[in-house]
Design a protein around this motif. Structure first.
Motif, mmCIF file in Angstrom:
data_model
loop_
_atom_site.group_PDB
_atom_site.id
_atom_site.type_symbol
_atom_site.label_atom_id
_atom_site.label_comp_id
_atom_site.label_asym_id
_atom_site.label_seq_id
_atom_site.Cartn_x
_atom_site.Cartn_y
_atom_site.Cartn_z
ATOM 1 N N GLN A 125 0.796 -1.230 0.000
ATOM 2 C CA GLN A 125 0.000 0.000 0.000
ATOM 3 C C GLN A 125 0.832 1.287 0.000
ATOM 4 O OE1 GLN A 125 -3.118 0.231 -0.611
ATOM 5 N NE2 GLN A 125 -3.469 2.404 -0.185
ATOM 6 N N TRP A 128 1.554 2.083 -3.529
ATOM 7 C CA TRP A 128 0.344 2.530 -4.231
ATOM 8 C C TRP A 128 0.064 3.992 -3.909
ATOM 9 C CZ3 TRP A 128 -4.387 4.691 -4.170
ATOM 10 C CH2 TRP A 128 -5.266 4.378 -5.226
ATOM 11 N N TYR A 131 2.481 6.301 -5.834
ATOM 12 C CA TYR A 131 2.106 6.484 -7.238
ATOM 13 C C TYR A 131 0.871 7.390 -7.358
ATOM 14 C CZ TYR A 131 5.406 3.091 -9.178
ATOM 15 O OH TYR A 131 6.553 2.452 -9.587
ATOM 16 N N ARG A 132 -0.102 7.184 -6.482
ATOM 17 C CA ARG A 132 -1.305 8.019 -6.523
ATOM 18 C C ARG A 132 -0.960 9.486 -6.278
ATOM 19 N NH1 ARG A 132 -3.861 10.237 -2.656
ATOM 20 N NH2 ARG A 132 -2.829 8.930 -1.092
ATOM 21 N N THR A 179 -3.156 -3.217 2.164
ATOM 22 C CA THR A 179 -4.314 -3.258 1.283
ATOM 23 C C THR A 179 -4.660 -4.720 1.063
ATOM 24 O OG1 THR A 179 -5.190 -2.825 -0.922
ATOM 25 C CG2 THR A 179 -2.806 -3.110 -0.748
ATOM 26 N N ASN A 181 -6.942 -5.516 -1.250
ATOM 27 C CA ASN A 181 -7.666 -5.502 -2.519
ATOM 28 C C ASN A 181 -7.300 -6.658 -3.438
ATOM 29 O OD1 ASN A 181 -8.964 -3.215 -1.689
ATOM 30 N ND2 ASN A 181 -7.793 -1.799 -2.952
ATOM 31 N N PHE A 255 -6.520 -0.823 -13.822
ATOM 32 C CA PHE A 255 -6.415 0.556 -13.343
ATOM 33 C C PHE A 255 -5.019 1.059 -13.662
ATOM 34 C CE2 PHE A 255 -5.048 3.714 -10.254
ATOM 35 C CZ PHE A 255 -6.083 4.633 -10.332
ATOM 36 N N ARG A 256 -4.938 2.256 -14.229
ATOM 37 C CA ARG A 256 -3.656 2.849 -14.578
ATOM 38 C C ARG A 256 -3.549 4.243 -13.987
ATOM 39 N NH1 ARG A 256 -4.686 1.320 -20.743
ATOM 40 N NH2 ARG A 256 -6.795 1.347 -19.880
ATOM 41 N N PHE A 257 -2.397 4.535 -13.406
ATOM 42 C CA PHE A 257 -2.197 5.833 -12.768
ATOM 43 C C PHE A 257 -2.034 6.949 -13.791
ATOM 44 C CE2 PHE A 257 -0.717 2.902 -9.446
ATOM 45 C CZ PHE A 257 -1.391 3.401 -8.345
ATOM 46 N N SER A 264 0.628 0.823 -13.591
ATOM 47 C CA SER A 264 -0.660 0.224 -13.250
ATOM 48 C C SER A 264 -0.759 -0.028 -11.752
ATOM 49 C CB SER A 264 -0.844 -1.094 -14.008
ATOM 50 O OG SER A 264 -0.145 -2.151 -13.359
ATOM 51 N N HIS A 265 -1.951 -0.516 -11.354
ATOM 52 C CA HIS A 265 -2.188 -0.821 -9.949
ATOM 53 C C HIS A 265 -1.478 -2.090 -9.493
ATOM 54 C CE1 HIS A 265 -4.910 -3.483 -12.040
ATOM 55 N NE2 HIS A 265 -5.209 -4.101 -10.917
ATOM 56 N N THR A 274 6.136 -1.274 -11.799
ATOM 57 C CA THR A 274 4.825 -1.738 -12.281
ATOM 58 C C THR A 274 5.001 -2.379 -13.661
ATOM 59 O OG1 THR A 274 4.275 0.381 -13.310
ATOM 60 C CG2 THR A 274 3.645 0.081 -11.008
#
Length: 330
Positions: A125, A128, A131-132, A179, A181, A255-257, A264-265, A274
């Motif tokens: 996480q 992630w 990147y976000r 995470t 997910n 999902f792609r940033f 990607s995610h 990634t």
């Protein structure tokens, strides 16, 4: 006639029948006295549930029990909820007397981490988030987060560093985060299957983000699950026949940033990169949680590595779609 394929999608759905009851095709609008329907949201996605039963009142109770179970598990695993146990763990770094389901899913995650050499790791996480943050900053470099930021995040990654017991879960540093997910939708699917089976359901296709069949379809033939083109989800590329098996698909195109799709995610917790080794990976296994975790990890592994993992796993198979449209099954 074999039941028609169900496509991989963001829609969560269950179409279930009691023993001896015929299933309507998923998505049918035909009304029968035995059908009870619910629509809403679950695990961050649109959801629908159709239960067919000889007793409508029992079907209604089964719908209510299933929705209640999903809501209960959401309150444990969801990153979409500020009040979930997972959010609380990430916020304060520890959790005393954690729910048994959270302990169980972390143990399942640990098994997947060991099987894949660390390719599956819920402690990813922080990467992630990095990147976000990077790609939500105006004028951000198209090259992604700096090497220094990635290296710093990696110091907080590593499932082996988490202390987990029935009494307490503790993250290694204040900036660590989990995470789920990559496994929670499969885990919830498994729990819904347990509930339906305990209620006498013998023919069902459950999809809580990942699919799992209970028994054969109503006509005693295998269920058919369609695997879609990751770039055109309306186009079915492969159909798998399953019975008492789970199917999970992961793809870097999910999902792609960035607009170009370079990031990607699906982030490698070992390097912070990634990579896009495959267009998608679909795993068939006895449990949806395992299929979910492996499909995520296998996107970060080459075909030889995937084959090596599966050699020691009876009843598990992978279907790997290359970027040039070819399939490899292992």
């Amino acid at each position: 006639m074999i039941s028609r394929p169900m496509t991989r999608r963001r829609m969560i759905g269950i179409s279930a029948a009691a023993a001896g009851m015929a299933l309507l095709p998923f998505g049918s609008t035909a009304a029968t006295p035995e059908a009870v329907t619910w629509q809403g949201e679950a695990m961050g996605a649109q959801a629908s549930l159709v239960i067919h039963h000889t007793d409508r009142a029992k079907a209604q109770k089964l719908v209510e029990a299933t929705v209640a179970e999903v809501r209960r598990l959401e309150r444990i695993f969801s990153l979409y909820r500020d009040d979930s146990d997972l959010t609380l763990l990430n916020r304060q770094r520890f959790l005393v007397s954690p729910p048994k389901e959270l302990v169980e899913i972390l143990r399942q995650s640990s098994d997947a981490w060991a099987l894949t050499g660390g390719a599956f790791d819920p402690t990813v996480q922080p990467l992630w988030d990095a990147y976000r943050r990077h790609f939500s900053t105006p004028g951000a470099s198209e090259a992604g987060p700096s090497a220094g930021i990635v290296r710093e995040c990696l110091t907080r990654v590593g499932l082996y560093r988490i202390a987990c017991s029935a009494a307490r879960i503790e993250l290694p540093t204040a900036d660590s985060a989990l995470t789920l997910n990559g496994i929670a939708q499969g885990y919830v699917t498994d729990k819904v299957v347990d509930l339906l089976r305990a209620s006498g359901i013998e023919h069902s296709m459950v999809d809580m983000g990942e699919s799992r069949a209970i028994g054969p379809a109503w006509d005693d033939r295998p269920w058919r699950v369609g695997v879609s083109d990751p770039l055109d989800t309306a186009r079915i590329l492969k159909v798998l026949e399953v019975e008492d098996r789970a199917v999970a698909t992961s793809s870097p195109f999910g999902f792609r940033f960035d607009a170009e799709g370079r990031f990607s995610h699906i982030i490698d917790p070992r390097s912070g990169a990634t990579p896009r080794r495959h267009a998608s990976v679909t795993v068939v296994a006895g449990q949806a949680a395992l299929a979910d975790a492996l499909s995520t990890a296998f996107n970060l592994m080459d075909v030889g590595e995937i084959v090596a993992v599966l050699e020691g796993m009876a009843g598990v198979e992978a279907h790997i779609l290359s970027h040039d449209g070819n399939w490899t099954s292992a």
